[in-house]
Design an enzyme around this catalytic site. Sequence first.
Site, short mmCIF file in Angstrom:
data_model
loop_
_atom_site.label_atom_id
_atom_site.label_comp_id
_atom_site.label_asym_id
_atom_site.label_seq_id
_atom_site.Cartn_x
_atom_site.Cartn_y
_atom_site.Cartn_z
N CYS A 121 0.81 -1.37 -0.01
CA CYS A 121 -0.17 0.01 0.00
C CYS A 121 0.81 1.24 -0.22
O CYS A 121 0.30 2.44 -0.21
CB CYS A 121 -1.03 -0.12 1.17
N HIS A 254 -3.03 7.23 2.38
CA HIS A 254 -3.63 5.76 1.86
C HIS A 254 -4.82 5.71 2.24
O HIS A 254 -5.23 5.87 3.63
CB HIS A 254 -2.40 4.57 2.34
N ASN A 284 -10.08 -0.04 -0.04
CA ASN A 284 -8.69 -0.07 0.05
C ASN A 284 -8.14 -0.59 -1.27
O ASN A 284 -8.15 -1.86 -1.30
CB ASN A 284 -8.36 -0.70 1.46
O1 UT7 Z 1 -3.70 -1.47 3.35
C1 UT7 Z 1 -2.76 -1.37 4.40
C2 UT7 Z 1 -3.21 -0.61 5.72
N1 UT7 Z 1 -4.51 -1.46 6.38
C3 UT7 Z 1 -4.90 -0.76 7.42
O2 UT7 Z 1 -4.68 0.09 7.68
C4 UT7 Z 1 -5.89 -1.65 8.24
C5 UT7 Z 1 -5.88 -1.42 9.50
N2 UT7 Z 1 -6.93 -1.95 10.39
C6 UT7 Z 1 -8.28 -1.77 10.24
O3 UT7 Z 1 -8.49 -0.91 9.62
C7 UT7 Z 1 -8.98 -2.43 11.48
O4 UT7 Z 1 -8.29 -3.02 12.28
C8 UT7 Z 1 -10.15 -3.19 10.85
C9 UT7 Z 1 -11.28 -2.68 10.09
C10 UT7 Z 1 -9.54 -4.27 9.97
C11 UT7 Z 1 -10.97 -3.97 12.05
O5 UT7 Z 1 -11.55 -3.01 12.90
P1 UT7 Z 1 -11.40 -3.14 14.50
O6 UT7 Z 1 -12.02 -2.06 14.89
O7 UT7 Z 1 -9.96 -3.28 14.83
O8 UT7 Z 1 -12.10 -4.54 14.62
P2 UT7 Z 1 -11.94 -5.83 15.33
O9 UT7 Z 1 -10.78 -6.60 14.43
O10 UT7 Z 1 -11.30 -5.60 16.71
O11 UT7 Z 1 -13.09 -6.77 15.43
C12 UT7 Z 1 -14.16 -6.34 16.27
C13 UT7 Z 1 -15.30 -7.28 16.09
C14 UT7 Z 1 -14.92 -8.69 16.32
O12 UT7 Z 1 -15.96 -9.36 16.97
P3 UT7 Z 1 -15.68 -9.89 18.66
O13 UT7 Z 1 -14.40 -10.74 18.55
O14 UT7 Z 1 -15.37 -8.65 19.07
O15 UT7 Z 1 -16.85 -10.47 18.58
C15 UT7 Z 1 -14.91 -9.39 14.69
O16 UT7 Z 1 -14.90 -10.81 14.75
O17 UT7 Z 1 -15.74 -7.17 14.86
C16 UT7 Z 1 -15.85 -8.53 14.23
N3 UT7 Z 1 -15.91 -8.34 12.89
C17 UT7 Z 1 -16.82 -8.12 11.86
N4 UT7 Z 1 -18.31 -8.21 12.22
C18 UT7 Z 1 -19.04 -7.89 11.00
C19 UT7 Z 1 -14.82 -8.50 12.20
N5 UT7 Z 1 -14.95 -8.34 10.62
C20 UT7 Z 1 -16.35 -8.16 10.51
C21 UT7 Z 1 -17.21 -8.07 9.53
N6 UT7 Z 1 -18.50 -7.84 9.96
N7 UT7 Z 1 -16.73 -7.98 8.20
#
Ligand code: UT7
Length: 327
Positions: A121, A254, A284
């Site tokens: 990225c 980005h 993204n």
């Molecule tokens: O391109 C390179 C750069 N990449 C980035 O900058 C990505 C950086 N990271 C992020 O943008 C975020 O970490 C994510 C968007 C990937 C995830 O967001 P988060 O606030 O860190 O969520 P999380 O991983 O802590 O997940 C929270 C909850 C989980 O459920 P539990 O364990 O709390 O019950 C996940 O299982 O959200 C759940 N979850 C979803 N729910 C509905 C994860 N993916 C989904 C989904 N739909 N697609």
Amino acid sequence: MTAVPYSRITGTGGYLPPRRVSNDDFVQLLAARGLETSDAWIVERTGIRARHFVDDGVNSSDLALEASRRALEAAGRSAAEVDLIIVATSTPDMVFPSTATILQAKLGVHGCPAFDVQAVCSGFVYALSVADAMIRAGSARCALIVGAEVFSRILDFDDRTTCVLFGDGAGAVVLEASDEPGILATELHADGRHAGILCVPGTVSGGQVLGHPLLRMDGQAVFKLAVGVLENAARAVLAKAGRTEADIDWLIPHQANIRIMNGTARKLKLAPERLVVTVDEHGNTSAASVPLALDAAVRSGRVQRGETVLLEGVGGGFTWGAVLLDF
Ligand code: UT7
């Protein structure tokens, strides 16, 4: 050719494949695999409302070709005038040759150097920095720099935490030798100790795919690292150019997550309207995200000639970087 003081962007172009996949489309797509997601979750956590996916048989070089044609037209240049082609991509058409040489042939030209840059990225920011150095050294006068990706090909549609985040597309700029600014300063970094937090850990060997040829990401680890390095890179590139955060007219980071982007804008004390956002409609698009956002901002009349623009990339590697320029 002789060394010149600056390189300057003279044209931008962007291209998204026509197939728009909304969050509600994803709800259905994942339900068919026994997985749940929702428009509300995706919008709240990422700011993404839709992304575009290519159809079968369309490759990064095809998207790159459309974006390049538009950038060349905006610059008033023909492909025959280009003397350097760099394509930033992590989803090349083939293992080799490079997507840049395939693009060169599709543009109907030959002879000039053409190569790919692989910095995920951060790829476009890396490619722009390399081209800037080559132009200032006198090795090229009219470069075509492209970010092009078909991330839909490397997504794991059984992993809801990653597959909803990415999209396909291409963005391009024409970068030319100039006596006027131009690119003011560049800043590139990498830390390979974090390779495992965002990767496609597969390879081709002996005619077989070895490992896991789909994207894996520890989202929270990437999030935490991204927030810190984007602020540091911004401050470093401003210091190099002898400018301050008050000089930034537009921040084009980005486009991965609106929360990271807003956080960076806040740390640089930028008004929210100075942040260019396309993640809502593009998702993204990895190396394509920054040139696509730049092109959208230029074509909508927001970024004007002479304004100061901060471009920032961050992603797999772990890699990050910034380019400060007067447009
Ligand atoms: O391109 C390179 C750069 N990449 C980035 O900058 C990505 C950086 N990271 C992020 O943008 C975020 O970490 C994510 C968007 C990937 C995830 O967001 P988060 O606030 O860190 O969520 P999380 O991983 O802590 O997940 C929270 C909850 C989980 O459920 P539990 O364990 O709390 O019950 C996940 O299982 O959200 C759940 N979850 C979803 N729910 C509905 C994860 N993916 C989904 C989904 N739909 N697609």
